[in-house]
Enzyme design. Structure first.
Site, PDB file in Angstrom:
ATOM      1  N   ALA A 168       0.831  -1.213   0.000  1.00 19.06           N
ATOM      2  CA  ALA A 168       0.000   0.000   0.000  1.00 19.06           C
ATOM      3  C   ALA A 168       0.861   1.257   0.000  1.00 19.06           C
ATOM      4  CB  ALA A 168      -0.928  -0.009   1.212  1.00 19.06           C
ATOM      5  N   ASP A 169       1.887   1.288   0.822  1.00 17.82           N
ATOM      6  CA  ASP A 169       2.788   2.441   0.861  1.00 17.82           C
ATOM      7  C   ASP A 169       3.423   2.696  -0.497  1.00 17.82           C
ATOM      8  OD1 ASP A 169       2.756   3.626   3.368  1.00 17.82           O
ATOM      9  OD2 ASP A 169       4.166   2.211   4.235  1.00 17.82           O
TER      10      ASP A 169
END
Length: 395
Positions: A168-169
């Site tokens: 996600a990052d």
């Protein structure tokens, strides 16, 4: 040292980010030659300093290569004024504070646009700039869980499993960089900047791609399938004589070729396996049939045999094996760089090839504030003014 890329050398980026998503976004721009100025709080003024590990550790070196660093206390009026002075000639500002922080500091989009209508502000948050979760702190694993990735990862009937990388990052950072580049291209027509925003949650949902569309279009909630493909068989992990193999039989032609490779051409016409639908319906029985076959030969033998038959397959590497692979070496995914403390080392290369203006890793990550004096001199500050700012803990 590798020559600096010229692709984005005309751009100045003010990087207010920390941890991973924001630094990833700025790293993309820096690898293509943008002048990225990493703005950090003076020592002792950031309670969350060190969240990416040691300053000379692998994570900081990889995230912040190709950037310059200066210190600036944005909580001081003098610091905010100096920042807005920098914004006047900048192209992009990137931040990943919680949504209310930039407004509290007086550096929201309207504040920036008031001094530079061409400025592009990119904001990365955990859950979005507004809405019921806007002020929640967000971390990668939380977004993996809420974005559906952990719900389809792991063995059937087992506990949810996080991915082994910050999915996600990293994807939020890449999406933000994409938005910035779109805004820059549009600015060529309109002459106006704009506010670009994404979040870990949005990025993770978007990265779910066909699994998310499967639910939205058909109303089907995908379950975890372990190492098996959600709907194609045989596609997954199988044990060999000396390890494991990723096998990918992705269509009828490959199925027939696969049966020939394993010396069982008659299997292609077996009524339980003759079509994609039949193979999926009898997935368990098919894998039971194939496991003893693959246990007879090594992974390397199978990769060569399957490649010769046009059937996708590959080994499952540990990280040292990844960078020892001849194709990975050919692609140059370990980018050499010199660091004044770590010496000669390598970082993860940008995975994009360009014929005229390729990316590069041309400089190691700077120490905090390493270029403060140099940068402020570029904005016309005298050594005496810089000394006064330092004495007041503004820098």
């Amino acid at each position: 040292m590798t020559e600096k890329s010229t692709a984005l050398s005309h751009l100045k980026v003010l990087d207010l980010t920390r941890v991973r998503a924001g630094p990833t976004c700025c790293r993309v721009l820096a690898d293509f030659g943008a002048d990225v100025i990493k703005i950090e709080a003076p020592q002792g003024f950031d309670p969350n300093a060190g969240m990416s590990g040691a300053r000379h550790g692998y994570d900081m070196l990889n995230l912040h290569r190709n950037k310059r660093s200066m210190t600036l206390n944005l909580k001081k009026p003098e610091g905010r004024a100096l920042f807005l002075r920098m914004v006047k000639t900048a192209d992009v500002v990137v931040e990943n504070f919680r949504p209310d922080v930039k407004d509290r500091l007086g550096i929201g989009y309207d504040d920036l646009a008031a001094v530079n209508p061409r400025i592009i502000l990119a904001s990365i948050s955990g859950f979005g700039q507004d809405g019921p979760y806007a002020r929640r702190a967000g971390f990668d694993q939380i977004a993996q869980g809420m974005g559906g990735l952990m719900g389809v990862t792991g063995m059937p009937g087992g506990v949810p499993i996080r991915a082994g990388a910050a999915v996600a990052d990293s994807s939020a950072g890449i999406f933000a960089a994409t938005g910035i580049l779109v805004a820059l291209a549009e600015r060529e027509k309109s002459g106006q900047g704009q506010w670009v925003a994404t979040s870990l949650l949005e990025a993770q949902i978007a990265l779910m791609d066909f699994q998310a569309a499967r639910y939205l279009v058909d109303g089907d909630v995908p379950p975890p399938a372990g190492n098996d493909h959600p709907y194609v068989t045989p596609m997954g992990v199988v044990e060999t004589a000396d390890g494991y193999l990723n096998l990918g039989v992705g269509g009828q032609g490959q199925w027939v070729a696969f049966c020939n490779v394993i010396d069982q051409p008659e299997l292609a016409e077996h009524p339980d396996y003759a079509t994609d639908t039949a193979r999926f319906a009898h997935r368990g029985a098919l894998w039971d049939h194939l496991r003893p076959v693959f246990a007879q030969r090594t992974t390397a033998d199978w990769v060569l045999a399957l490649e010769a038959g046009g059937v996708p397959a590959g080994p499952i590497y540990t990280m040292d094996e990844v960078f020892a692979d001849p194709q990975v070496r050919h692609l140059g995914m370990a980018a050499p760089v010199h660091h004044p403390v770590r010496g000669e080392t390598a970082l993860v290369a940008t995975p994009i090839k360009m014929s005229r203006t390729p990316p590069s890793v041309h400089a190691s990550a700077p120490d905090a504030g390493a270029q403060t004096d140099e940068i402020l001199a570029e904005y016309g500050l005298s050594p005496e003014e810089v000394a006064q700012l330092r004495a007041a803990h503004t820098i």
